[in-house]
Write a protein that holds these residues in place. Structure first.
Motif, PDB file in Angstrom:
ATOM      1  N   MET A 120       0.862  -1.179   0.000  1.00 45.82           N
ATOM      2  CA  MET A 120       0.000   0.000   0.000  1.00 45.82           C
ATOM      3  C   MET A 120       0.897   1.227   0.000  1.00 45.82           C
ATOM      4  O   MET A 120       1.995   1.218   0.578  1.00 45.82           O
ATOM      5  N   ALA A 121       0.424   2.261  -0.647  1.00 44.09           N
ATOM      6  CA  ALA A 121       1.278   3.431  -0.832  1.00 44.09           C
ATOM      7  C   ALA A 121       0.441   4.691  -0.931  1.00 44.09           C
ATOM      8  O   ALA A 121      -0.765   4.652  -1.188  1.00 44.09           O
ATOM      9  N   TRP A 122       1.114   5.797  -0.737  1.00 41.45           N
ATOM     10  CA  TRP A 122       0.554   7.120  -0.991  1.00 41.45           C
ATOM     11  C   TRP A 122       1.348   7.779  -2.108  1.00 41.45           C
ATOM     12  O   TRP A 122       2.582   7.783  -2.082  1.00 41.45           O
ATOM     13  N   TYR A 123       0.629   8.311  -3.069  1.00 38.94           N
ATOM     14  CA  TYR A 123       1.184   9.105  -4.144  1.00 38.94           C
ATOM     15  C   TYR A 123       0.593  10.513  -4.040  1.00 38.94           C
ATOM     16  O   TYR A 123      -0.430  10.721  -3.392  1.00 38.94           O
ATOM     17  N   ARG A 124       1.207  11.447  -4.731  1.00 42.23           N
ATOM     18  CA  ARG A 124       0.628  12.778  -4.819  1.00 42.23           C
ATOM     19  C   ARG A 124       0.826  13.330  -6.223  1.00 42.23           C
ATOM     20  O   ARG A 124       1.756  12.937  -6.938  1.00 42.23           O
ATOM     21  N   GLN A 125      -0.080  14.232  -6.570  1.00 43.67           N
ATOM     22  CA  GLN A 125      -0.067  14.775  -7.922  1.00 43.67           C
ATOM     23  C   GLN A 125      -0.462  16.242  -7.886  1.00 43.67           C
ATOM     24  O   GLN A 125      -1.472  16.610  -7.300  1.00 43.67           O
ATOM     25  N   SER A 166      -3.262  -3.715   9.387  1.00 50.70           N
ATOM     26  CA  SER A 166      -3.673  -4.814   8.517  1.00 50.70           C
ATOM     27  C   SER A 166      -5.026  -5.398   8.919  1.00 50.70           C
ATOM     28  O   SER A 166      -5.798  -5.830   8.072  1.00 50.70           O
ATOM     29  N   ALA A 167      -5.289  -5.382  10.226  1.00 55.13           N
ATOM     30  CA  ALA A 167      -6.554  -5.952  10.687  1.00 55.13           C
ATOM     31  C   ALA A 167      -7.735  -5.169  10.135  1.00 55.13           C
ATOM     32  O   ALA A 167      -8.802  -5.718   9.856  1.00 55.13           O
ATOM     33  N   GLN A 168      -7.540  -3.858   9.957  1.00 49.92           N
ATOM     34  CA  GLN A 168      -8.617  -3.015   9.462  1.00 49.92           C
ATOM     35  C   GLN A 168      -8.407  -2.624   8.010  1.00 49.92           C
ATOM     36  O   GLN A 168      -9.167  -1.822   7.474  1.00 49.92           O
ATOM     37  N   ASN A 169      -7.384  -3.178   7.382  1.00 50.48           N
ATOM     38  CA  ASN A 169      -7.098  -2.860   5.976  1.00 50.48           C
ATOM     39  C   ASN A 169      -7.065  -1.355   5.743  1.00 50.48           C
ATOM     40  O   ASN A 169      -7.690  -0.840   4.809  1.00 50.48           O
ATOM     41  N   THR A 170      -6.344  -0.678   6.614  1.00 51.06           N
ATOM     42  CA  THR A 170      -6.248   0.771   6.538  1.00 51.06           C
ATOM     43  C   THR A 170      -4.785   1.189   6.528  1.00 51.06           C
ATOM     44  O   THR A 170      -3.962   0.601   7.237  1.00 51.06           O
ATOM     45  N   VAL A 171      -4.471   2.184   5.730  1.00 48.73           N
ATOM     46  CA  VAL A 171      -3.137   2.754   5.732  1.00 48.73           C
ATOM     47  C   VAL A 171      -3.266   4.246   6.038  1.00 48.73           C
ATOM     48  O   VAL A 171      -4.222   4.895   5.603  1.00 48.73           O
ATOM     49  N   HIS A 172      -2.342   4.736   6.837  1.00 52.47           N
ATOM     50  CA  HIS A 172      -2.356   6.130   7.246  1.00 52.47           C
ATOM     51  C   HIS A 172      -1.086   6.822   6.781  1.00 52.47           C
ATOM     52  O   HIS A 172      -0.038   6.192   6.609  1.00 52.47           O
ATOM     53  N   ALA A 177      -3.097   0.489  -3.769  1.00 51.54           N
ATOM     54  CA  ALA A 177      -2.925  -0.850  -3.211  1.00 51.54           C
ATOM     55  C   ALA A 177      -2.616  -1.817  -4.345  1.00 51.54           C
ATOM     56  O   ALA A 177      -3.207  -1.720  -5.421  1.00 51.54           O
ATOM     57  N   VAL A 178      -1.700  -2.703  -4.084  1.00 57.04           N
ATOM     58  CA  VAL A 178      -1.329  -3.724  -5.064  1.00 57.04           C
ATOM     59  C   VAL A 178      -1.581  -5.089  -4.449  1.00 57.04           C
ATOM     60  O   VAL A 178      -1.129  -5.381  -3.338  1.00 57.04           O
ATOM     61  N   LYS A 179      -2.299  -5.889  -5.224  1.00 58.19           N
ATOM     62  CA  LYS A 179      -2.599  -7.259  -4.806  1.00 58.19           C
ATOM     63  C   LYS A 179      -2.330  -8.153  -5.996  1.00 58.19           C
ATOM     64  O   LYS A 179      -3.042  -8.078  -7.002  1.00 58.19           O
TER      65      LYS A 179
END
Length: 115
Positions: free
Chosen positions: A34-39, A73-79, A97-99
């Protein structure tokens, strides 16, 4: 399919902080990355920070020491905790997110840092 919803963007003065969150739903189990990008308008989307399923982290140089990425991971959340914000951090921030071979994106959240 994985659905991603970002929250936490807004307007802040330089030197302030914001915390972005990205909640994954749908087939959100076993997400590898999981990642954060900006534009910024007229520019390409660039990677800000990422976190692997095993916990390894990486940041782009311009945010090192100021931003912290974390994953529940338990809540499938990224901050993304963003501190000491600068006007040049102004952008739309996207969660990724990459799966397996699939990549998913959120709709983006605007972060504006005033000088």
């Amino acid at each position: 399919q994985v659905q991603l919803v970002e929250s936490g963007g807004g307007l802040v003065q330089a030197g302030g902080s914001l915390r972005l969150s990205c909640a994954a739903s749908g087939s959100a189990g076993n997400i590898d990355y999981m990642a954060w990008y900006r534009q910024v308008p007229g520019n390409q989307r660039v990677l800000v920070a990422h976190i692997m399923r095993g916990g390894s982290l990486q940041y782009t140089d311009s945010v090192k020491g100021r931003f912290i990425i974390s994953r529940d991971s338990a809540q499938n959340t990224v901050h993304l905790q963003m501190n000491s914000l600068k006007p040049e951090d102004t952008a739309v921030y996207f969660c990724n997110a990459v799966k397996g071979a699939d990549s998913f994106w959120g709709q983006g959240t605007q972060v504006t840092v005033s000088s």
